[in-house]
Design a protein around this motif. Structure first.
Motif, mmCIF file in Angstrom:
data_model
loop_
_atom_site.group_PDB
_atom_site.id
_atom_site.type_symbol
_atom_site.label_atom_id
_atom_site.label_comp_id
_atom_site.label_asym_id
_atom_site.label_seq_id
_atom_site.Cartn_x
_atom_site.Cartn_y
_atom_site.Cartn_z
ATOM 1 N N ARG A 26 10.966 18.956 2.732
ATOM 2 C CA ARG A 26 12.343 18.485 2.955
ATOM 3 C C ARG A 26 13.330 19.653 2.988
ATOM 4 N N ALA A 27 13.110 20.648 2.125
ATOM 5 C CA ALA A 27 13.980 21.827 2.127
ATOM 6 C C ALA A 27 13.862 22.576 3.461
ATOM 7 N N GLU A 28 12.622 22.694 3.965
ATOM 8 C CA GLU A 28 12.425 23.320 5.278
ATOM 9 C C GLU A 28 13.145 22.538 6.370
ATOM 10 N N LEU A 29 13.048 21.224 6.296
ATOM 11 C CA LEU A 29 13.710 20.368 7.280
ATOM 12 C C LEU A 29 15.224 20.593 7.248
ATOM 13 N N ARG A 30 15.789 20.697 6.045
ATOM 14 C CA ARG A 30 17.239 20.941 5.952
ATOM 15 C C ARG A 30 17.608 22.270 6.609
ATOM 16 N N LEU A 31 16.772 23.299 6.420
ATOM 17 C CA LEU A 31 17.046 24.595 7.050
ATOM 18 C C LEU A 31 16.977 24.501 8.568
ATOM 19 N N VAL A 32 15.968 23.819 9.076
ATOM 20 C CA VAL A 32 15.820 23.669 10.528
ATOM 21 C C VAL A 32 17.002 22.887 11.092
ATOM 22 N N GLU A 33 17.400 21.808 10.404
ATOM 23 C CA GLU A 33 18.553 21.029 10.875
ATOM 24 C C GLU A 33 19.832 21.854 10.842
ATOM 25 N N LEU A 52 0.826 -1.201 0.000
ATOM 26 C CA LEU A 52 0.000 0.000 0.000
ATOM 27 C C LEU A 52 0.864 1.257 0.000
ATOM 28 N N LEU A 53 1.889 1.280 0.853
ATOM 29 C CA LEU A 53 2.788 2.439 0.904
ATOM 30 C C LEU A 53 3.548 2.606 -0.402
ATOM 31 N N THR A 54 3.962 1.492 -0.988
ATOM 32 C CA THR A 54 4.663 1.553 -2.273
ATOM 33 C C THR A 54 3.751 2.112 -3.356
ATOM 34 N N ASP A 55 2.505 1.653 -3.384
ATOM 35 C CA ASP A 55 1.558 2.152 -4.383
ATOM 36 C C ASP A 55 1.286 3.636 -4.193
ATOM 37 N N ARG A 56 1.140 4.066 -2.931
ATOM 38 C CA ARG A 56 0.908 5.493 -2.678
ATOM 39 C C ARG A 56 2.096 6.332 -3.146
ATOM 40 N N THR A 57 3.295 5.858 -2.867
ATOM 41 C CA THR A 57 4.492 6.590 -3.283
ATOM 42 C C THR A 57 4.591 6.633 -4.799
ATOM 43 N N TRP A 58 4.314 5.533 -5.443
ATOM 44 C CA TRP A 58 4.444 5.430 -6.894
ATOM 45 C C TRP A 58 3.393 6.278 -7.608
ATOM 46 N N ASN A 59 2.202 6.386 -7.031
ATOM 47 C CA ASN A 59 1.092 7.063 -7.700
ATOM 48 C C ASN A 59 0.874 8.495 -7.206
ATOM 49 N N ARG A 60 1.895 9.117 -6.618
ATOM 50 C CA ARG A 60 1.755 10.496 -6.150
ATOM 51 C C ARG A 60 1.614 11.451 -7.326
ATOM 52 N N SER A 61 0.910 12.556 -7.089
ATOM 53 C CA SER A 61 0.797 13.582 -8.129
ATOM 54 C C SER A 61 2.036 14.480 -8.083
ATOM 55 N N ARG A 62 2.215 15.260 -9.125
ATOM 56 C CA ARG A 62 3.361 16.194 -9.175
ATOM 57 C C ARG A 62 3.270 17.205 -8.033
ATOM 58 N N GLN A 63 2.056 17.624 -7.709
ATOM 59 C CA GLN A 63 1.868 18.597 -6.629
ATOM 60 C C GLN A 63 2.320 18.001 -5.297
ATOM 61 N N GLN A 64 1.982 16.755 -5.046
ATOM 62 C CA GLN A 64 2.403 16.095 -3.812
ATOM 63 C C GLN A 64 3.924 15.966 -3.769
ATOM 64 N N GLU A 65 4.555 15.676 -4.895
ATOM 65 C CA GLU A 65 6.017 15.569 -4.938
ATOM 66 C C GLU A 65 6.668 16.907 -4.644
ATOM 67 N N ARG A 66 6.108 18.005 -5.255
ATOM 68 C CA ARG A 66 6.661 19.342 -4.993
ATOM 69 C C ARG A 66 6.482 19.732 -3.524
ATOM 70 N N GLU A 67 5.321 19.395 -2.954
ATOM 71 C CA GLU A 67 5.060 19.712 -1.549
ATOM 72 C C GLU A 67 6.046 18.968 -0.645
ATOM 73 N N GLU A 68 6.292 17.706 -0.941
ATOM 74 C CA GLU A 68 7.245 16.937 -0.139
ATOM 75 C C GLU A 68 8.656 17.517 -0.259
ATOM 76 N N GLU A 69 9.042 17.914 -1.461
ATOM 77 C CA GLU A 69 10.376 18.500 -1.639
ATOM 78 C C GLU A 69 10.494 19.814 -0.871
ATOM 79 N N LYS A 70 9.413 20.597 -0.851
ATOM 80 C CA LYS A 70 9.400 21.859 -0.101
ATOM 81 C C LYS A 70 9.567 21.589 1.395
#
Length: 129
Positions: A91-98, A71-89
């Motif tokens: 992650r960038a915030e996380l890098r700044l906080v770290e 189920l997790l693999t399918d969710r990851t594989w079938n993400r929309s471009r918007q979800q991918e951009r949101e996750e990358e955003k």
């Protein structure tokens, strides 16, 4: 070709093994099993084909866990471009906080009491304003 030549060129079928041969194999397998039960370190560590795992200590197949993984693999594989951009955003915030946390630890100000603004001022000069 003469009949003799044809007869010699045909592959011979393997002869059936004698019952004593089977008994010898069974005895060998039983003694190997007994030896393995006495001292498990004598069992050779075998790789299962194409898995990279070993049979010693390997987990048994868990259907519920496999369904969850799928189920997790399918969710990851079938993400929309918007979800991918949101996750990358995120992650960038996380890098700044770290990075800020590493900076605070380097200044030894990461253990400042809650009501103090020293730590925030050290990393973010405009945080106190």
């Amino acid at each position: 070709l003469p009949d003799d030549a044809q007869a010699t060129s045909k592959p011979k079928s393997p002869s059936p093994k004698s019952p004593s041969h089977h008994a010898t194999n069974i005895e060998a397998l039983q003694s190997a099993r007994q030896l393995a039960e006495l001292d498990p370190s004598l069992v050779p560590r075998m790789q299962l084909p194409s898995t990279g795992t070993e049979h010693v200590g390997a987990k048994h197949f868990d259907l519920a866990e496999e369904r969850k993984r799928r189920l997790l693999t399918d969710r990851t594989w079938n993400r929309s471009r918007q979800q991918e951009r949101e996750e990358e955003k995120i992650r960038a915030e996380l890098r700044l906080v770290e990075a800020q946390l590493r900076k605070l630890k380097k200044l030894n100000k990461h253990l400042v009491p809650e009501d103090s603004t020293e730590a925030a001022e050290a990393v973010l000069p405009n945080a106190a304003a």
